[in-house]
Structures are given as C-alpha cells and as structure tokens.
Design a protein around this motif. Structure first.
Motif, PDB file in Angstrom:
ATOM      1  N   UNK A  38       0.724  -1.322  -0.108  1.00 47.10           N
ATOM      2  CA  UNK A  38       0.024   0.211   0.114  1.00 47.10           C
ATOM      3  C   UNK A  38       0.771   1.279  -0.125  1.00 47.10           C
ATOM      4  N   UNK A  39       1.851   1.105   0.787  1.00 46.65           N
ATOM      5  CA  UNK A  39       2.862   2.376   0.862  1.00 46.65           C
ATOM      6  C   UNK A  39       3.500   2.404  -0.475  1.00 46.65           C
ATOM      7  N   UNK A  40       4.082   1.523  -1.351  1.00 48.61           N
ATOM      8  CA  UNK A  40       4.655   1.658  -2.394  1.00 48.61           C
ATOM      9  C   UNK A  40       3.971   1.975  -3.500  1.00 48.61           C
ATOM     10  N   UNK A  41       2.336   1.612  -3.361  1.00 50.66           N
ATOM     11  CA  UNK A  41       1.534   2.128  -4.142  1.00 50.66           C
ATOM     12  C   UNK A  41       1.231   3.577  -4.381  1.00 50.66           C
ATOM     13  N   UNK A  67      10.521  -2.111  -4.659  1.00 49.48           N
ATOM     14  CA  UNK A  67      11.626  -1.764  -3.548  1.00 49.48           C
ATOM     15  C   UNK A  67      11.171  -1.697  -2.126  1.00 49.48           C
ATOM     16  N   UNK A  68      10.114  -1.053  -2.304  1.00 49.97           N
ATOM     17  CA  UNK A  68       9.385  -0.986  -0.815  1.00 49.97           C
ATOM     18  C   UNK A  68       9.149  -2.463  -0.249  1.00 49.97           C
ATOM     19  N   UNK A  69       8.756  -3.437  -0.977  1.00 46.26           N
ATOM     20  CA  UNK A  69       8.316  -4.595  -0.712  1.00 46.26           C
ATOM     21  C   UNK A  69       9.542  -5.363  -0.382  1.00 46.26           C
ATOM     22  N   UNK A  70      10.475  -5.449  -1.140  1.00 51.45           N
ATOM     23  CA  UNK A  70      11.727  -6.048  -1.019  1.00 51.45           C
ATOM     24  C   UNK A  70      12.613  -5.624   0.245  1.00 51.45           C
ATOM     25  N   UNK A 111      14.770   6.815  -1.258  1.00 52.13           N
ATOM     26  CA  UNK A 111      14.740   6.691   0.165  1.00 52.13           C
ATOM     27  C   UNK A 111      13.379   6.763   1.093  1.00 52.13           C
ATOM     28  N   UNK A 112      12.545   7.429   0.404  1.00 52.54           N
ATOM     29  CA  UNK A 112      11.012   7.155   0.825  1.00 52.54           C
ATOM     30  C   UNK A 112      10.715   5.634   0.799  1.00 52.54           C
ATOM     31  N   UNK A 113      10.962   5.026  -0.276  1.00 55.68           N
ATOM     32  CA  UNK A 113      10.473   3.660  -0.715  1.00 55.68           C
ATOM     33  C   UNK A 113      11.319   2.568   0.490  1.00 55.68           C
ATOM     34  N   UNK A 114      12.665   2.977   0.557  1.00 52.18           N
ATOM     35  CA  UNK A 114      13.298   2.262   1.767  1.00 52.18           C
ATOM     36  C   UNK A 114      12.716   2.470   3.135  1.00 52.18           C
ATOM     37  N   UNK A 115      12.586   3.693   3.395  1.00 51.98           N
ATOM     38  CA  UNK A 115      12.134   3.901   4.963  1.00 51.98           C
ATOM     39  C   UNK A 115      10.786   3.218   5.124  1.00 51.98           C
ATOM     40  N   UNK A 118      11.417  -0.260   5.647  1.00 52.08           N
ATOM     41  CA  UNK A 118      11.894  -0.639   7.047  1.00 52.08           C
ATOM     42  C   UNK A 118      10.715  -0.503   7.867  1.00 52.08           C
ATOM     43  N   UNK A 119       9.876   0.753   7.788  1.00 54.21           N
ATOM     44  CA  UNK A 119       9.178   0.513   9.063  1.00 54.21           C
ATOM     45  C   UNK A 119       7.751  -0.254   8.955  1.00 54.21           C
ATOM     46  N   UNK A 120       7.540  -0.866   7.620  1.00 51.76           N
ATOM     47  CA  UNK A 120       6.671  -1.868   7.472  1.00 51.76           C
ATOM     48  C   UNK A 120       7.173  -3.170   7.854  1.00 51.76           C
ATOM     49  N   UNK A 121       8.375  -3.618   7.524  1.00 50.53           N
ATOM     50  CA  UNK A 121       8.842  -4.443   8.352  1.00 50.53           C
ATOM     51  C   UNK A 121       9.011  -4.813   9.545  1.00 50.53           C
TER      52      UNK A 121
END
Length: 226
Positions: A38-41, A67-70, A111-115, A118-121
């Motif tokens: 959802x965040x990646x979308x 990238x967000x999901x990975x 960086x937004x996708x990575x952050x 991280x927070x969702x993981x």
C-alpha cells in the motif's frame, strides 16, 4: 570461577534463545507485505503525479513499489535471526549501484521507498501510513508551488542579418543565454526560457523574421551540458 562460567553460559543461552531465532507468524508476514504494498502504491501514484522531468520512466516508478516490498522482506528476515542480520550488513556493503540518477527528486523517492519498507517490516504499520500520507502531501504541495512555470530550451538557427530582430524578440521573454555557436554566416543560439503552459506564440513571430532558418522549443528539467 565456576559461578562466573555458569553465569556466562546462562547469558549465552538467553541471548541465543531470545534473539538468535525469532519467529514471525503468517499474519505478521502478510500484514507487513500488505502495508509495504500500500505504501509503495502511494509512492507510485505520488511520483507519477508530481514528475516534472523530460521523460517519465514507468520502469523506475514500478521499481519504487517493488523496492518497498523487498526492503520489508529483508527487515523481517534479519529481525528473526541476529546472525543473518550481521551477515546482511556485510553482504549489502559490497553492493554497488551504478545507475545514474539525473533528477535529485528521484533520490528522495528512493529513500522514501526504503524507509517505508523498513517501518513496515519492523511492524510499525501506523508509522508507515502516517509517514506516507505526510510525505506525499508535502511532495504534492511542493510540486504545485515550484512548477507554475515550465522551463524550455529555445534553439534558433539564423543568419547575421536577423541578429538584431532576434535580440529584440527575446527581450520580451524571461530567458537566459546558454550557448551561441557561429558557423560562417549561420548562428545557433540556445537559450533557457521560462513560459506559461501553451504560451508559444512568440515562435511564430520568430519564424517570420527574415533570416531565421528554424526555431525549436524543447522542455527540459534544468540540467544542461555543453
């Protein structure tokens, strides 16, 4: 001496039992990946809406979502095993990304996708959603404020006889000279102009000047290399 040894053994066992091999339930895994999706979308939509570069890349935008999901998957993996987390640090330190990033805003979205991953993981789902909403809103507001005008490159080929008329016409525009090349009797002049959308009537006036060979107008993102 025996008491010290026994205490160390107890400490090691406690560390191994509590941190070495953690467990994630199926629900936690699905919630983390769903939150990351959802965040990646949302990142995908905001990037597409706010993009103001020359050439939009759908593949790069899709990369942000994946990238967000990975990243979420990596965080969930290393959170269950301290040995894997230490090994992951060493593995990621040797990775080199050589793809050129031309627009600084692309780095912000990466960086937004990575952050968000991280927070969702890490199981911080509300932080992921709140952060995505706030950051997305800021980017949308900034994109509207910054791009009321659009930058273009104006390229004109003309002869020496038309130099004065071209200069007079350009005085009516918000322009900055970028380059000027003289080839015998033909001059190639490149200027940066800032225009409102569809305000290109001046091109017809330039084209009517005696001695003008051609007039070209190209939108660009502010990067110019000679």
């Amino acid at each position: 001496m025996n008491e010290t040894t026994n205490f160390n053994d107890i400490l090691k066992k406690s560390f191994l039992n509590d941190f070495m091999f953690g467990n994630l339930s199926v629900i936690d895994i699905l919630l983390g990946l769903l939150t990351a999706f959802i965040a990646g979308a949302l990142i995908y939509i905001v990037y597409k809406y706010t993009y103001r570069g020359v050439l939009y890349s759908p593949s790069f935008n899709a990369t942000l979502l994946v990238m967000t999901m990975i990243t979420c998957l990596v965080i969930m993996t290393i959170s269950t095993n301290v040995v894997l987390s230490l090994g992951m640090v060493g593995a990621l330190s040797i990775v080199r990304f050589r793809t050129a990033i031309k627009d600084p805003m692309d780095v912000v979205f990466m960086f937004w996708a990575i952050a968000a991953g991280i927070s969702s993981g890490a199981g911080l789902y509300f932080l992921t959603f709140i952060g995505a909403g706030v950051i997305g809103s800021v980017l949308i507001v900034l994109s509207r404020k910054k791009h009321t005008d659009t930058l273009y490159l104006l390229v004109i080929h003309y002869t020496e006889e038309a130099a004065d008329e071209v200069r007079k016409e350009l005085q009516n525009l918000d322009h900055t000279l970028k380059s000027k090349i003289v080839r015998k009797n033909v001059i190639e002049q490149t200027s940066e102009v800032r225009l409102k959308i569809d305000n290109t009537a001046f091109m017809s006036r330039l084209n009517e000047i005696e001695g003008i060979r051609d007039v070209s107008l190209v939108q660009y993102n502010g990067d110019y290399a000679v």
